[in-house]
Design an enzyme around this catalytic site. Structure first.
Site, PDB file in Angstrom:
ATOM      1  N   ASP A 126       0.504  -1.105   0.054  1.00 33.76           N
ATOM      2  CA  ASP A 126       0.033  -0.003   0.146  1.00 33.76           C
ATOM      3  C   ASP A 126       0.841   1.174  -0.143  1.00 33.76           C
ATOM      4  O   ASP A 126       2.058   1.203   0.532  1.00 33.76           O
ATOM      5  CB  ASP A 126      -0.897  -0.079   1.325  1.00 33.76           C
ATOM      6  CG  ASP A 126      -1.634  -1.135   1.550  1.00 33.76           C
ATOM      7  OD1 ASP A 126      -2.112  -1.655   0.415  1.00 33.76           O
ATOM      8  OD2 ASP A 126      -1.932  -1.655   2.258  1.00 33.76           O
TER       9      ASP A 126
HETATM   10  N1  URA Z   1      -0.816  -5.827   4.210  1.00 31.12           N
HETATM   11  C1  URA Z   1      -1.277  -4.479   4.147  1.00 31.12           C
HETATM   12  O1  URA Z   1      -2.036  -4.325   4.866  1.00 31.12           O
HETATM   13  N2  URA Z   1      -0.741  -3.842   3.332  1.00 31.12           N
HETATM   14  C2  URA Z   1       0.415  -4.013   2.776  1.00 31.12           C
HETATM   15  O2  URA Z   1       0.979  -3.169   1.828  1.00 31.12           O
HETATM   16  C3  URA Z   1       0.934  -5.222   2.544  1.00 31.12           C
HETATM   17  C4  URA Z   1       0.527  -6.223   3.466  1.00 31.12           C
END
Ligand code: URA
Length: 250
Positions: A111
């Site tokens: 993310d």
């Molecule tokens: N889990 C998440 O919530 N975000 C990420 O970027 C990777 C794993």
């Protein structure tokens, strides 16, 4: 003919294998002598020469990256850098953070607000192995959460949490310090760690990926990248080979 071999030209197989992180030339000669090395699917013999840019090599059935045009970068993604190729909002992307040539792609995604380790490569086979659920490579995260999960919340995170796209698989979970949880998962669902923590009442404040399979790196500053060593690339292939074998029905 099962093992066509150019009489001249190309490079000695043991030299190519050693450069690819398989082991010393001596060890590689032994592997070839033991019949454990294939070139384009055929068992190779000592003295074999290959074209590293064109031939497919494997040891014990595990592909070995010998193609010199393949690159593998390890990037420490800072918050605010997006994993997509382009961003309509004009935020910096992970692809802009590494050399432009040859063109590489991120392996999976983090993310925008998630920090930590991300591999970028033009090695499609490795990308497939690291992202396809059947290989189930471990990814470890450190999550700073609101409040501090108690025994029940930790047990729920470990056992599997019901999310709107189905229950999560069992995870390795440890409380490192109050409000700081280490979570290791092998699925790659969208915002999975954030959603898991939210589901047990402890929303994530900060999330950092600290390990991808055997690759953990503490010296890379946020925003920095380095090339993975040949041995590290090899270890990633080996991890996916063992998880693949472990999951195959007996
Ligand atoms: N889990 C998440 O919530 N975000 C990420 O970027 C990777 C794993």
């Amino acid at each position: 003919m099962t093992n066509p071999e150019p009489e001249s030209g190309g490079e000695r197989l043991q030299k190519v294998l050693a450069r690819a992180g398989v082991g010393s030339r001596r060890v590689c000669e032994e592997l070839i002598g033991d019949g454990r090395v294939t070139v384009n699917g055929d068992v190779a013999v000592l003295g074999r020469r290959i074209d590293p840019g064109a031939d497919a090599v494997a040891v014990d059935g595990v592909p070995v990256v010998v193609d010199p045009t393949r690159v593998h970068y390890l990037f420490n993604k800072p918050a605010g850098v997006v994993t997509t190729a382009g961003d309509p909002q004009g935020r910096p992307t992970v692809v802009q953070s590494v050399p432009p040539e040859p063109r590489v792609f991120p392996v999976g995604r983090l993310d925008a607000e998630t920090e930590g380790l991300l591999i970028l490569t033009n090695d499609g086979e490795l990308t497939h192995r690291l992202t396809h659920p059947s290989f189930g490579v471990d990814k470890e995260y450190l999550a700073e959460v609101e409040g501090s999960p108690g025994r029940l919340a930790l047990r729920r995170l470990r056992g599997g949490v019901e999310l709107d796209d189905g229950p999560t698989a069992p995870a390795a979970v440890a409380l490192v310090a109050p409000g700081l949880v280490r979570i290791t998962i092998h699925e790659g669902r969208n915002r999975q760690v954030r959603r898991m923590c939210e589901a047990v009442g402890h929303p994530v404040r900060r999330l950092v990926r600290t390990r991808i399979g055997p690759i953990a790196e503490r010296r890379l500053a946020p925003g920095e990248w380095r090339a993975l060593t040949a041995e590290e690339v090899r270890s990633l292939y080996q991890t996916t080979a063992s998880t693949d074998a472990a999951r195959r029905p007996r």
